[in-house]
Design a protein around this motif. Structure first.
Motif, PDB file in Angstrom:
ATOM      1  N   SER A  91       0.833  -1.205   0.000  1.00 15.17           N
ATOM      2  CA  SER A  91       0.000   0.000   0.000  1.00 15.17           C
ATOM      3  C   SER A  91       0.868   1.255   0.000  1.00 15.17           C
ATOM      4  N   LEU A  92       0.421   2.271  -0.715  1.00 16.63           N
ATOM      5  CA  LEU A  92       1.004   3.604  -0.665  1.00 16.63           C
ATOM      6  C   LEU A  92      -0.153   4.558  -0.358  1.00 16.63           C
ATOM      7  N   PHE A  93      -0.057   5.265   0.763  1.00 11.10           N
ATOM      8  CA  PHE A  93      -1.166   6.117   1.171  1.00 11.10           C
ATOM      9  C   PHE A  93      -0.650   7.445   1.717  1.00 11.10           C
ATOM     10  N   SER A 113     -19.615   1.303   5.934  1.00 11.35           N
ATOM     11  CA  SER A 113     -19.604   1.048   4.494  1.00 11.35           C
ATOM     12  C   SER A 113     -18.202   1.079   3.885  1.00 11.35           C
ATOM     13  N   THR A 114     -17.179   1.310   4.690  1.00 10.80           N
ATOM     14  CA  THR A 114     -15.814   1.398   4.182  1.00 10.80           C
ATOM     15  C   THR A 114     -15.116   0.038   4.243  1.00 10.80           C
ATOM     16  N   ALA A 115     -13.891   0.001   3.745  1.00  7.24           N
ATOM     17  CA  ALA A 115     -13.128  -1.248   3.724  1.00  7.24           C
ATOM     18  C   ALA A 115     -12.598  -1.634   5.100  1.00  7.24           C
ATOM     19  N   ALA A 116     -12.604  -0.703   6.066  1.00  7.48           N
ATOM     20  CA  ALA A 116     -12.087  -0.992   7.406  1.00  7.48           C
ATOM     21  C   ALA A 116     -13.043  -0.437   8.462  1.00  7.48           C
ATOM     22  N   PRO A 117     -14.262  -0.959   8.543  1.00  9.92           N
ATOM     23  CA  PRO A 117     -15.257  -0.400   9.456  1.00  9.92           C
ATOM     24  C   PRO A 117     -14.803  -0.418  10.914  1.00  9.92           C
ATOM     25  N   GLY A 118     -15.019   0.712  11.602  1.00  6.53           N
ATOM     26  CA  GLY A 118     -14.715   0.800  13.021  1.00  6.53           C
ATOM     27  C   GLY A 118     -13.282   1.138  13.353  1.00  6.53           C
ATOM     28  N   GLY A 125      -5.914   8.491   2.729  1.00  4.27           N
ATOM     29  CA  GLY A 125      -6.351   7.356   1.942  1.00  4.27           C
ATOM     30  C   GLY A 125      -5.297   6.882   0.963  1.00  4.27           C
ATOM     31  N   THR A 126      -5.618   5.802   0.278  1.00  4.11           N
ATOM     32  CA  THR A 126      -4.721   5.195  -0.694  1.00  4.11           C
ATOM     33  C   THR A 126      -4.472   6.151  -1.867  1.00  4.11           C
ATOM     34  N   VAL A 127      -3.228   6.195  -2.311  1.00  3.24           N
ATOM     35  CA  VAL A 127      -2.862   7.079  -3.419  1.00  3.24           C
ATOM     36  C   VAL A 127      -3.393   6.513  -4.735  1.00  3.24           C
ATOM     37  N   GLU A 128      -3.963   7.375  -5.534  1.00  6.48           N
ATOM     38  CA  GLU A 128      -4.445   6.998  -6.860  1.00  6.48           C
ATOM     39  C   GLU A 128      -3.424   7.428  -7.907  1.00  6.48           C
ATOM     40  N   PRO A 129      -3.274   6.660  -8.976  1.00  3.88           N
ATOM     41  CA  PRO A 129      -2.310   7.039 -10.011  1.00  3.88           C
ATOM     42  C   PRO A 129      -2.786   8.247 -10.798  1.00  3.88           C
ATOM     43  N   PRO A 130      -1.856   9.041 -11.333  1.00  7.03           N
ATOM     44  CA  PRO A 130      -2.252  10.153 -12.201  1.00  7.03           C
ATOM     45  C   PRO A 130      -2.694   9.629 -13.563  1.00  7.03           C
ATOM     46  N   GLU A 131      -3.124  10.522 -14.425  1.00  4.48           N
ATOM     47  CA  GLU A 131      -3.505  10.110 -15.770  1.00  4.48           C
ATOM     48  C   GLU A 131      -2.326   9.442 -16.473  1.00  4.48           C
ATOM     49  N   HIS A 144      -3.600  15.159  -3.114  1.00  3.64           N
ATOM     50  CA  HIS A 144      -4.437  14.027  -2.742  1.00  3.64           C
ATOM     51  C   HIS A 144      -4.740  14.055  -1.245  1.00  3.64           C
ATOM     52  N   ALA A 145      -3.746  14.405  -0.432  1.00  2.00           N
ATOM     53  CA  ALA A 145      -3.952  14.487   1.013  1.00  2.00           C
ATOM     54  C   ALA A 145      -4.981  15.560   1.357  1.00  2.00           C
ATOM     55  N   ALA A 146      -4.900  16.719   0.698  1.00  3.37           N
ATOM     56  CA  ALA A 146      -5.859  17.792   0.943  1.00  3.37           C
ATOM     57  C   ALA A 146      -7.266  17.370   0.540  1.00  3.37           C
ATOM     58  N   ARG A 147      -7.378  16.634  -0.562  1.00  4.92           N
ATOM     59  CA  ARG A 147      -8.690  16.170  -1.006  1.00  4.92           C
ATOM     60  C   ARG A 147      -9.281  15.166  -0.014  1.00  4.92           C
ATOM     61  N   GLU A 148      -8.459  14.246   0.490  1.00  4.53           N
ATOM     62  CA  GLU A 148      -8.938  13.284   1.482  1.00  4.53           C
ATOM     63  C   GLU A 148      -9.377  14.001   2.758  1.00  4.53           C
ATOM     64  N   LEU A 149      -8.596  14.988   3.182  1.00  4.46           N
ATOM     65  CA  LEU A 149      -8.952  15.744   4.382  1.00  4.46           C
ATOM     66  C   LEU A 149     -10.303  16.427   4.206  1.00  4.46           C
ATOM     67  N   SER A 150     -10.538  16.982   3.037  1.00  2.85           N
ATOM     68  CA  SER A 150     -11.810  17.645   2.756  1.00  2.85           C
ATOM     69  C   SER A 150     -12.965  16.645   2.712  1.00  2.85           C
ATOM     70  N   GLU A 151     -12.775  15.536   2.004  1.00  8.48           N
ATOM     71  CA  GLU A 151     -13.846  14.564   1.825  1.00  8.48           C
ATOM     72  C   GLU A 151     -14.220  13.867   3.123  1.00  8.48           C
ATOM     73  N   GLU A 152     -13.272  13.713   4.035  1.00 13.62           N
ATOM     74  CA  GLU A 152     -13.535  12.963   5.265  1.00 13.62           C
ATOM     75  C   GLU A 152     -13.907  13.848   6.443  1.00 13.62           C
ATOM     76  N   THR A 153     -13.471  15.110   6.430  1.00 10.73           N
ATOM     77  CA  THR A 153     -13.704  15.964   7.602  1.00 10.73           C
ATOM     78  C   THR A 153     -14.378  17.291   7.285  1.00 10.73           C
ATOM     79  N   GLY A 154     -14.545  17.624   6.005  1.00  8.66           N
ATOM     80  CA  GLY A 154     -15.138  18.903   5.643  1.00  8.66           C
ATOM     81  C   GLY A 154     -14.160  20.059   5.646  1.00  8.66           C
TER      82      GLY A 154
END
Length: 244
Positions: A91-93, A113-118, A125-131, A144-154
């Motif tokens: 994993s690379l996250f 509903s996530t892959a690691a409930p509780g 989150g896991t890093v996604e490859p670029p185009e 990517h880190a900023a996007r995860e922070l926004s999506e998970e915490t607002g």
């Protein structure tokens, strides 16, 4: 480099990412991977076989640098970990250390509903490859880190406000690149999360975190009910020891 249990903390202010080819799989290994992945999906239908940037290697680059090799893969490649003699993609996250105004840190508990409930962890989150054809670099990890922070915490913290802070490597070889966010008043952190939950539930979606907590490192970890990701305790201890 320091070790905390089975997690290594790598203090490397320079990181270079190098794309490599995905490991070649024999027909038997691919069949075993697909079979194990199907079993995992039946056990947890929330699993999604999306694209990932899988770690294929880590090397030191002088005294203060790291080279992270990665390949374009999908989540099902993780099923290779249980296949004898199969090549393994680790994993690379990315994760974000978000302090409150009084020095506590924000953690979140993964929803059902996530892959690691509780499981409690830092936002990330896991890093996604670029185009295809584009390069992956530290700025890409930061976005990517900023996007995860926004999506998970607002959070509305921009990517350029995040500082590269620490890299971790777990016993299974997974590597996490950690960024430090500017301190934010605890009331604002909670209000941002509450607004996110209201929006997500109003649109029929479950937030990725079903709860957040602000804890004082490292002792506050004991107050969390349920499991937590392996890097959390050593990272909280390191934060407290270095008085960021």
């Amino acid at each position: 480099m320091t070790r905390a249990g089975h997690v290594e903390l790598l203090d490397a202010p320079r990181i270079r990412l190098v794309e490599t080819a995905a490991p070649e799989l024999s027909p038997d290994h691919r069949s075993a991977m697909d079979r194990r992945w199907a079993q995992a999906v039946r056990a947890n239908p929330a699993l999604f076989d999306g694209p990932v940037a899988a770690l294929t290697g880590l090397q030191r680059d002088g005294r203060d640098g790291l080279v992270l090799s990665w390949a374009r893969a999908t989540y099902r490649y993780r099923a290779l970990r249980g296949v004898p003699d199969a090549p393994v993609c680790c994993s690379l996250f990315v994760s974000v250390v978000q302090p409150s105004g009084d020095g506590r840190l924000m953690v979140g508990r993964m929803a059902a509903s996530t892959a690691a409930p509780g499981r409690w962890q830092l936002p990330g989150g896991t890093v996604e490859p670029p185009e295809e054809g584009a390069e992956l670099d530290v700025d890409g990890l930061r976005r990517h880190a900023a996007r995860e922070l926004s999506e998970e915490t607002g959070s509305d913290t921009p990517a350029e406000a995040l500082t590269l802070w620490l890299t971790t490597r777990g016993a299974g070889g997974g590597v996490g690149v950690m960024f430090l966010a500017p301190p934010c008043p605890d009331r604002e952190l909670r209000e941002r999360y509450a607004r996110l939950v209201s929006t997500e539930t109003g649109e029929g979606r479950e937030p990725e975190f079903d709860r957040i907590a602000l804890i004082r490192p490292p002792a506050g970890l004991d107050a969390l009910e349920g499991p937590h990701v392996d890097y959390l305790e050593p990272v909280l201890r390191h934060y407290a020891d270095t008085e960021v």
